[in-house]
Design a protein around this motif. Structure first.
Motif, PDB file in Angstrom:
ATOM      1  N   UNK A  46       0.855  -1.199   0.000  1.00 42.62           N
ATOM      2  CA  UNK A  46       0.000   0.000   0.000  1.00 42.62           C
ATOM      3  C   UNK A  46       0.885   1.242   0.000  1.00 42.62           C
ATOM      4  N   UNK A  47       1.932   1.222   0.812  1.00 43.79           N
ATOM      5  CA  UNK A  47       2.867   2.346   0.855  1.00 43.79           C
ATOM      6  C   UNK A  47       3.547   2.579  -0.489  1.00 43.79           C
ATOM      7  N   UNK A  48       3.963   1.500  -1.133  1.00 43.11           N
ATOM      8  CA  UNK A  48       4.599   1.613  -2.459  1.00 43.11           C
ATOM      9  C   UNK A  48       3.650   2.224  -3.477  1.00 43.11           C
ATOM     10  N   UNK A  49       2.429   1.738  -3.459  1.00 43.89           N
ATOM     11  CA  UNK A  49       1.434   2.246  -4.421  1.00 43.89           C
ATOM     12  C   UNK A  49       1.141   3.719  -4.169  1.00 43.89           C
ATOM     13  N   UNK A  50       1.021   4.088  -2.902  1.00 45.66           N
ATOM     14  CA  UNK A  50       0.762   5.482  -2.553  1.00 45.66           C
ATOM     15  C   UNK A  50       1.924   6.364  -3.009  1.00 45.66           C
ATOM     16  N   UNK A  51       3.155   5.914  -2.752  1.00 51.35           N
ATOM     17  CA  UNK A  51       4.351   6.656  -3.153  1.00 51.35           C
ATOM     18  C   UNK A  51       4.364   6.853  -4.668  1.00 51.35           C
ATOM     19  N   UNK A  52       4.078   5.795  -5.407  1.00 53.19           N
ATOM     20  CA  UNK A  52       4.069   5.872  -6.872  1.00 53.19           C
ATOM     21  C   UNK A  52       2.991   6.841  -7.364  1.00 53.19           C
ATOM     22  N   UNK A  53       1.811   6.783  -6.744  1.00 57.77           N
ATOM     23  CA  UNK A  53       0.734   7.693  -7.138  1.00 57.77           C
ATOM     24  C   UNK A  53       1.110   9.143  -6.855  1.00 57.77           C
ATOM     25  N   UNK A  54       1.724   9.387  -5.698  1.00 55.96           N
ATOM     26  CA  UNK A  54       2.152  10.742  -5.350  1.00 55.96           C
ATOM     27  C   UNK A  54       3.181  11.249  -6.362  1.00 55.96           C
ATOM     28  N   UNK A  55       4.133  10.400  -6.697  1.00 57.71           N
ATOM     29  CA  UNK A  55       5.172  10.775  -7.661  1.00 57.71           C
ATOM     30  C   UNK A  55       4.539  11.130  -9.002  1.00 57.71           C
ATOM     31  N   UNK A  56       3.663  10.275  -9.492  1.00 60.82           N
ATOM     32  CA  UNK A  56       3.023  10.523 -10.787  1.00 60.82           C
ATOM     33  C   UNK A  56       2.199  11.812 -10.766  1.00 60.82           C
ATOM     34  N   UNK A  57       1.502  12.047  -9.682  1.00 57.86           N
ATOM     35  CA  UNK A  57       0.688  13.263  -9.544  1.00 57.86           C
ATOM     36  C   UNK A  57       1.570  14.513  -9.572  1.00 57.86           C
ATOM     37  N   UNK A  58       2.670  14.484  -8.834  1.00 59.40           N
ATOM     38  CA  UNK A  58       3.568  15.639  -8.794  1.00 59.40           C
ATOM     39  C   UNK A  58       4.247  15.877 -10.139  1.00 59.40           C
ATOM     40  N   UNK A  59       4.617  14.807 -10.815  1.00 61.58           N
ATOM     41  CA  UNK A  59       5.244  14.936 -12.132  1.00 61.58           C
ATOM     42  C   UNK A  59       4.244  15.518 -13.132  1.00 61.58           C
ATOM     43  N   UNK A  60       3.004  15.049 -13.096  1.00 60.75           N
ATOM     44  CA  UNK A  60       1.981  15.583 -14.010  1.00 60.75           C
ATOM     45  C   UNK A  60       1.740  17.073 -13.763  1.00 60.75           C
ATOM     46  N   UNK A  61       1.721  17.474 -12.497  1.00 61.41           N
ATOM     47  CA  UNK A  61       1.553  18.900 -12.185  1.00 61.41           C
ATOM     48  C   UNK A  61       2.723  19.707 -12.731  1.00 61.41           C
ATOM     49  N   UNK A  62       3.931  19.182 -12.583  1.00 62.28           N
ATOM     50  CA  UNK A  62       5.123  19.875 -13.092  1.00 62.28           C
ATOM     51  C   UNK A  62       5.075  19.978 -14.614  1.00 62.28           C
ATOM     52  N   UNK A  63       4.691  18.885 -15.276  1.00 63.72           N
ATOM     53  CA  UNK A  63       4.605  18.877 -16.742  1.00 63.72           C
ATOM     54  C   UNK A  63       3.590  19.917 -17.210  1.00 63.72           C
ATOM     55  N   UNK A  64       2.476  20.007 -16.531  1.00 60.82           N
ATOM     56  CA  UNK A  64       1.449  20.980 -16.916  1.00 60.82           C
ATOM     57  C   UNK A  64       1.970  22.412 -16.769  1.00 60.82           C
ATOM     58  N   UNK A  65       2.696  22.695 -15.711  1.00 61.16           N
ATOM     59  CA  UNK A  65       3.283  24.030 -15.535  1.00 61.16           C
ATOM     60  C   UNK A  65       4.272  24.331 -16.657  1.00 61.16           C
ATOM     61  N   UNK A  66       5.101  23.347 -16.981  1.00 59.80           N
ATOM     62  CA  UNK A  66       6.093  23.523 -18.052  1.00 59.80           C
ATOM     63  C   UNK A  66       5.382  23.749 -19.383  1.00 59.80           C
ATOM     64  N   UNK A  67       4.365  22.924 -19.648  1.00 57.03           N
ATOM     65  CA  UNK A  67       3.627  23.028 -20.915  1.00 57.03           C
ATOM     66  C   UNK A  67       3.017  24.422 -21.075  1.00 57.03           C
TER      67      UNK A  67
END
Length: 109
Positions: free
Chosen positions: A9-30
């Protein structure tokens, strides 16, 4: 349904958090890149996501929150993309890519 361990559960949560933060960063860059964003291929964007994900793993959360993704230049983005492609092609490790990327990302804090 099988029991899911707290570790999983911790691994999945960590992965989801990472993906969410990366998507937010990509959107700002875009948004900051405007029409220039169209110059980047899907492969380039995937490589950028890869390297930003690696950076997110190794950077302190407070520092990540201070990164000004909108101030990254085209040259800096191409450099980050190159690091992401190097990770994908197993030329460098994710940690090495993060170490190379952090100075670029933190330069615009």
């Amino acid at each position: 349904m099988p029991e899911v361990s707290k570790t999983e559960i911790g691994r999945r949560f960590f992965k989801m958090q990472k993906e969410k933060q990366v998507e937010k960063a990509i959107e700002k860059i875009r948004q900051a890149q405007g029409s220039e964003w169209a110059l980047y291929s899907k492969s380039d964007i995937d490589a950028l996501k890869e390297v930003l994900g690696e950076a997110w793993i190794f950077i302190e959360r407070d520092s990540w929150d201070q990164v000004s993704f909108t101030r990254l230049t085209g040259i800096e983005l191409r450099e980050l993309i190159r690091y992401g492609k190097d990770v994908r092609d197993n030329i460098i490790s994710g940690k090495a890519a993060a170490e190379k990327s952090l100075p670029l990302l933190l330069k615009h804090e």
